[in-house]
Enzyme design. Structure first.
Site, PDB file in Angstrom:
ATOM      1  CE  LYS A   1      -2.460   1.616   3.709  1.00  0.00           C
ATOM      2  NZ  LYS A   1      -2.419   3.090   3.826  1.00  0.00           N
TER       3      LYS A   1
ATOM      4  NE  ARG B   1       2.095   1.791  13.289  1.00  0.00           N
ATOM      5  CZ  ARG B   1       1.284   2.555  14.010  1.00  0.00           C
ATOM      6  NH1 ARG B   1       1.798   3.420  14.863  1.00  0.00           N
ATOM      7  NH2 ARG B   1      -0.011   2.458  13.878  1.00  0.00           N
TER       8      ARG B   1
ATOM      9  CG  ASP C   1      -5.125   4.435   1.490  1.00  0.00           C
ATOM     10  OD1 ASP C   1      -6.282   4.766   1.154  1.00  0.00           O
ATOM     11  OD2 ASP C   1      -4.765   4.347   2.687  1.00  0.00           O
TER      12      ASP C   1
ATOM     13  CE  LYS D   1      -7.952   6.713   3.995  1.00  0.00           C
ATOM     14  NZ  LYS D   1      -6.565   6.252   3.949  1.00  0.00           N
TER      15      LYS D   1
ATOM     16  CB  THR E   1     -10.800   4.409  12.284  1.00  0.00           C
ATOM     17  OG1 THR E   1      -9.570   4.614  11.580  1.00  0.00           O
ATOM     18  CG2 THR E   1     -11.562   3.268  11.646  1.00  0.00           C
TER      19      THR E   1
ATOM     20  CG  ASP F   1     -12.037  17.719  -5.866  1.00  0.00           C
ATOM     21  OD1 ASP F   1     -12.933  18.523  -6.181  1.00  0.00           O
ATOM     22  OD2 ASP F   1     -10.864  18.054  -5.665  1.00  0.00           O
TER      23      ASP F   1
HETATM   24  O1  C5P Z   1       1.076   0.410  11.253  1.00  0.00           O
HETATM   25  P1  C5P Z   1      -0.385   0.046  11.069  1.00  0.00           P
HETATM   26  O2  C5P Z   1      -0.603  -1.437  10.854  1.00  0.00           O
HETATM   27  O3  C5P Z   1      -1.264   0.624  12.149  1.00  0.00           O
HETATM   28  O4  C5P Z   1      -0.770   0.767   9.690  1.00  0.00           O
HETATM   29  C1  C5P Z   1      -2.050   0.672   9.180  1.00  0.00           C
HETATM   30  C2  C5P Z   1      -2.137   1.382   7.868  1.00  0.00           C
HETATM   31  O5  C5P Z   1      -3.510   1.488   7.530  1.00  0.00           O
HETATM   32  C3  C5P Z   1      -1.597   2.806   7.847  1.00  0.00           C
HETATM   33  O6  C5P Z   1      -1.136   3.072   6.512  1.00  0.00           O
HETATM   34  C4  C5P Z   1      -2.799   3.649   8.180  1.00  0.00           C
HETATM   35  O7  C5P Z   1      -2.740   4.951   7.669  1.00  0.00           O
HETATM   36  C5  C5P Z   1      -3.892   2.860   7.448  1.00  0.00           C
HETATM   37  N1  C5P Z   1      -5.243   3.063   7.939  1.00  0.00           N
HETATM   38  C6  C5P Z   1      -5.642   2.840   9.243  1.00  0.00           C
HETATM   39  N2  C5P Z   1      -6.918   3.036   9.639  1.00  0.00           N
HETATM   40  C7  C5P Z   1      -7.822   3.407   8.743  1.00  0.00           C
HETATM   41  C8  C5P Z   1      -7.468   3.626   7.417  1.00  0.00           C
HETATM   42  C9  C5P Z   1      -6.155   3.443   7.042  1.00  0.00           C
HETATM   43  O8  C5P Z   1      -4.810   2.462  10.054  1.00  0.00           O
HETATM   44  N3  C5P Z   1      -9.068   3.552   9.138  1.00  0.00           N
END
Ligand code: C5P
Length: 235
Positions: free
Chosen positions: A39, A213, A66, A68, A122, A71
């Site tokens: 992603k 992460r 991603d 998003k 979220t 517009d």
């Molecule tokens: O490090 P982690 O597993 O928390 O990363 C989750 C990824 O998903 C990040 O790129 C974050 O921006 C994205 N994301 C999220 N929650 C959402 C939408 C996207 O954590 N509701």
């Protein structure tokens, strides 16, 4: 490690939340494109542009862009045509942009790109959502926008794994449910408030898991990915 291709080989989408192309490609080089997708989000894309997508594709990775989009339909359609030419695997737009915007996006990307809608961010809780002028409860807003996205011809939505079961029941088996906030048991939740293990998220109805992460900050990212895939196989 595995003799045969597994069902969940490419269920995991690794979030390459890197600040520049060099860092992103170094991370990608630790991973196997037959085992995951990647992603690319707003930070990396703003820093490195389409070149980083092309570089990842040259390494055989399928890319989830991603961005998003949100517009007027004409502007989103224009951006979507560019994305289509890039040949990405998946793209996000905001479902709150409205049905006409989503339909324009669908038409512009064609059928080769998986187009998924973001419902309610979220980061918004019930009070923050109300402050934007939305009177109905948060869950109802998520459900309504998800249904709207499907009616507009999108392939599915991005949602919390905690919403997956309810949305799967409401929307049926076809729509893709793409769920971030995934943490293998024993891995730090970081800034994610409501997390779920990979196996539980898939059991709840998730089609794809976005994992950042827990893989990218692991001492051995490929091993962390393998462990997640294996946890899906045995569940
Ligand atoms: O490090 P982690 O597993 O928390 O990363 C989750 C990824 O998903 C990040 O790129 C974050 O921006 C994205 N994301 C999220 N929650 C959402 C939408 C996207 O954590 N509701």
């Amino acid at each position: 490690m595995k003799e045969s291709k597994s069902l969940h080989e490419k269920t995991v989408i690794v979030a390459l939340d890197a600040a520049d192309q060099r860092q992103a490609l170094a991370l990608a080089d630790t991973l196997d494109p037959s085992r995951c997708r990647l992603k690319v989000g707003k930070e990396l894309f703003t820093a490195a542009g389409p070149a980083v997508v092309e570089a990842l594709q040259a390494k055989q990775f399928e890319v989830f862009l991603d961005l998003k989009f949100h517009d007027i339909p004409n502007t989103v359609a224009g951006a979507c045509r560019v994305v289509r030419a890039l040949g990405v695997w998946m793209l996000t737009v905001h479902a709150s942009g409205g049905r006409a915007m989503m339909q324009a996006a669908r038409e512009a990307v064609g059928e080769d790109v998986n187009l998924v809608g973001v419902t309610v961010l979220t980061s918004l809780d019930a009070e923050a959502l109300r402050a934007t002028g939305v009177e109905r409860p948060l869950e109802a807003q998520v459900s309504a926008l998800a249904a709207d996205a499907c009616h507009a011809g999108l392939d599915g939505v991005v949602c919390s794994a905690h919403e997956a079961e309810r949305l799967r029941a409401a929307l049926g088996p076809a729509p893709l449910l793409v769920t971030p906030g995934i943490r293998p048991a024993g891995v730090d939740a970081g800034d994610q408030a409501r997390v779920m293990t990979p196996a539980r998220a898939v059991a709840a109805g998730a089609s794809y898991l976005v994992v950042g992460r827990a893989i990218t900050q692991a001492s051995d990212p490929a091993r962390a990915l393998d462990d997640i895939i294996q946890s899906l196989e045995v569940s």
